[in-house]
Write a protein that holds these residues in place. Structure first.
Motif, PDB file in Angstrom:
ATOM      1  N   HIS A 142      41.390  45.838  38.379  1.00 41.12           N
ATOM      2  CA  HIS A 142      42.725  45.476  37.879  1.00 41.12           C
ATOM      3  C   HIS A 142      42.809  43.993  37.526  1.00 41.12           C
ATOM      4  CE1 HIS A 142      45.061  49.182  38.508  1.00 41.12           C
ATOM      5  NE2 HIS A 142      44.319  49.390  39.584  1.00 41.12           N
ATOM      6  N   GLY A 143      41.741  43.256  37.738  1.00 42.60           N
ATOM      7  CA  GLY A 143      41.791  41.811  37.491  1.00 42.60           C
ATOM      8  C   GLY A 143      42.613  41.058  38.522  1.00 42.60           C
ATOM      9  N   ILE A 144      42.925  41.721  39.646  1.00 47.39           N
ATOM     10  CA  ILE A 144      43.655  41.044  40.738  1.00 47.39           C
ATOM     11  C   ILE A 144      42.666  40.159  41.504  1.00 47.39           C
ATOM     12  CG2 ILE A 144      44.964  41.455  42.870  1.00 47.39           C
ATOM     13  CD1 ILE A 144      46.055  44.006  41.569  1.00 47.39           C
ATOM     14  N   LEU A 145      41.428  40.627  41.610  1.00 52.30           N
ATOM     15  CA  LEU A 145      40.293  39.766  41.969  1.00 52.30           C
ATOM     16  C   LEU A 145      39.538  39.518  40.661  1.00 52.30           C
ATOM     17  CD1 LEU A 145      38.910  41.411  45.260  1.00 52.30           C
ATOM     18  CD2 LEU A 145      39.856  39.090  45.034  1.00 52.30           C
ATOM     19  N   PRO A 146      38.662  38.498  40.621  1.00 55.01           N
ATOM     20  CA  PRO A 146      37.917  38.251  39.373  1.00 55.01           C
ATOM     21  C   PRO A 146      37.236  39.540  38.874  1.00 55.01           C
ATOM     22  CG  PRO A 146      37.493  36.503  40.968  1.00 55.01           C
ATOM     23  CD  PRO A 146      38.315  37.540  41.675  1.00 55.01           C
ATOM     24  N   HIS A 147      37.470  39.876  37.609  1.00 56.82           N
ATOM     25  CA  HIS A 147      36.971  41.156  37.099  1.00 56.82           C
ATOM     26  C   HIS A 147      35.454  41.246  37.139  1.00 56.82           C
ATOM     27  CE1 HIS A 147      36.358  44.603  34.351  1.00 56.82           C
ATOM     28  NE2 HIS A 147      37.513  44.998  34.853  1.00 56.82           N
ATOM     29  N   ASP A 148      34.784  40.082  37.099  1.00 58.62           N
ATOM     30  CA  ASP A 148      33.313  40.109  37.125  1.00 58.62           C
ATOM     31  C   ASP A 148      32.754  40.242  38.551  1.00 58.62           C
ATOM     32  OD1 ASP A 148      33.725  37.569  38.185  1.00 58.62           O
ATOM     33  OD2 ASP A 148      32.831  36.502  36.471  1.00 58.62           O
ATOM     34  N   GLY A 149      33.646  40.232  39.552  1.00 55.60           N
ATOM     35  CA  GLY A 149      33.200  40.403  40.942  1.00 55.60           C
ATOM     36  C   GLY A 149      32.476  39.192  41.503  1.00 55.60           C
ATOM     37  N   LYS A 150      32.566  38.060  40.791  1.00 48.84           N
ATOM     38  CA  LYS A 150      31.878  36.846  41.241  1.00 48.84           C
ATOM     39  C   LYS A 150      32.909  35.860  41.800  1.00 48.84           C
ATOM     40  CE  LYS A 150      28.556  37.677  37.576  1.00 48.84           C
ATOM     41  NZ  LYS A 150      28.204  37.374  36.187  1.00 48.84           N
ATOM     42  N   ALA A 151      32.422  34.854  42.501  1.00 50.87           N
ATOM     43  CA  ALA A 151      33.285  33.754  42.976  1.00 50.87           C
ATOM     44  C   ALA A 151      34.563  34.250  43.632  1.00 50.87           C
ATOM     45  CB  ALA A 151      33.620  32.794  41.825  1.00 50.87           C
TER      46      ALA A 151
END
Ligand code: HEM
Ligand SMILES: *[C@@H]1O[C@H](CO)[C@@H](O)[C@H](O)[C@H]1NC(C)=O
Ligand SMILES: *[C@@H]1O[C@H](CO)[C@@H](O)[C@H](O)[C@H]1NC(C)=O
Ligand SMILES: *[C@@H]1O[C@H](CO)[C@@H](O)[C@H](O)[C@H]1NC(C)=O
Ligand SMILES: *[C@@H]1O[C@H](CO)[C@@H](O)[C@H](O)[C@H]1NC(C)=O
Length: 270
Positions: free
Chosen positions: A47-56
């Motif tokens: 959902h892009g609530i966390l960084p969509h790339d799953g990094k940082a």
């Protein structure tokens, strides 16, 4: 009525929010996006609530995401971040990535509800075969703490029986009970300690928040006590003992304590 700022945000972001909720639109992971063994971290990233790339995934990112997606208070979010950041192998790291979470026997463990054990295959990709085993223990439209406890034990018995590298320590048990409580916390009725099975299955299978099934972020702020209370209930419900009178569903702590005392005494030869 949402605040004007939220409405304005909606216009300027070309209405990327879904209509009724503050949950941003869902997009599946693309090539290069990292995902891990946690269905909720993956969901929040989708959902892009966390960084969509799953990094940082930083402390700030976790505080914001746990608030926006689940209405967790910041104390709870910080506890979760501090427990998770050790997954980053760098000393004194200030962030972790979704695939750091895949490191076997760091946070990721055997006997998961929706992933197979590392010994058998991917320890982090959703596994329908495994999840179908789990779903057998959710026989009613509302999942109870007893149903969840049964699913947990069943997965552990399966792993202990067939995985020669099965590992499940005291500290794993602690994390595992928190994970078992998570669906109740995210989507359930905290008073009743039940959660709608349809929402939980949709969440696991799609790694998506079930807004299109009518779910919305709960209004009440979630604190650490709520998780501990539900975890304890599930822990209690993992007992395979019944009382003489309750036909297999209730739990009488007094009787259980007496029985435990008896066995402990017997082992000591008293
Ligand atoms: C900083 C936040 C979080 C981190 C780092 C994290 C990390 C993890 C990890 C490493 C696992 C894998 C354990 C295993 O091997 O089964 C896991 C499982 C799980 N997590 Fe999270 N988690 C976080 C927050 C949450 C939240 C907020 C929820 C939902 C309210 C949640 C729901 C779950 C569930 C249901 C599982 C069990 C999956 C299964 O058994 O297949 N997690 N989490
Ligand atoms: C990590 O933090 C500890 C305690 O503050 C410090 O002693 C150590 O030098 C740090 N390590 C690195 C690699 O920065
Ligand atoms: C899913 O789990 C089954 C049972 O452990 C295993 O045979 C299969 O390889 C797993 N699939 C993946 C993609 O890991
Ligand atoms: C669970 O949620 C689904 C989807 O919103 C709904 O159709 C169903 O009636 C709910 N079930 C219960 C037992 O509340
Ligand atoms: C639990 O068991 C104890 C010991 O048999 C008994 O005294 C007590 O009344 C029971 N409590 C409930 C709630 O059934």
């Amino acid at each position: 009525m949402k605040s004007p700022a939220v409405l304005l945000g909606c216009f300027s972001l070309a209405c990327s929010m879904s209509e009724a909720t503050g949950i941003p639109k869902w997009h599946p992971p693309g090539p290069g996006d990292l995902r891990g063994p946690c269905p909720m971290m993956n969901t929040l990233a989708n959902h892009g609530i966390l960084p969509h790339d799953g990094k940082a995934i930083t402390r700030e990112a976790v505080i914001k995401a746990m608030h926006q997606g689940l209405n967790f208070d910041s104390t709870l979010a910080i506890v979760m971040f501090d427990q998770a950041v050790i997954a980053n192998p760098e000393p004194n790291a200030t962030f972790f990535t979704s695939d750091h979470l895949n490191r076997h026997n760091v946070l990721e463990h055997d006997g998961s509800l929706s992933r197979t054990d590392a010994f058998f295959g991917s320890n982090h990709i959703f596994n329908q075969t495994i999840f179908d085993q789990t779903r057998r223990y959710w026989p009613e439209p509302l999942i109870t703490t007893s149903h969840m406890a049964n699913a947990k034990i069943a997965r552990q018995v399966e792993s202990k029986s067939f995985n020669p590298e099965y590992r499940f320590t005291d500290s794993v048990e602690h994390f595992s009970l928190g994970e078992m409580a998570a669906p109740f916390i995210a989507f359930g009725d905290l008073e009743q300690a039940t959660v709608n099975r349809t929402l939980v299955e949709y969440f696991f299978e799609n790694e998506r928040l079930p807004t299109e099934l009518g779910w919305d972020v709960r209004e009440e702020v979630v604190k650490v006590e709520a998780i501990l209370r539900i975890s304890d209930m599930i822990g209690e419900a993992t007992s395979l003992f019944t009382t003489d009178s309750d036909g297999g569903v209730g739990h009488n702590c007094t009787k259980r304590a007496l029985r435990r005392g008896f066995h402990a005494g017997a082992r000591r030869g008293e």
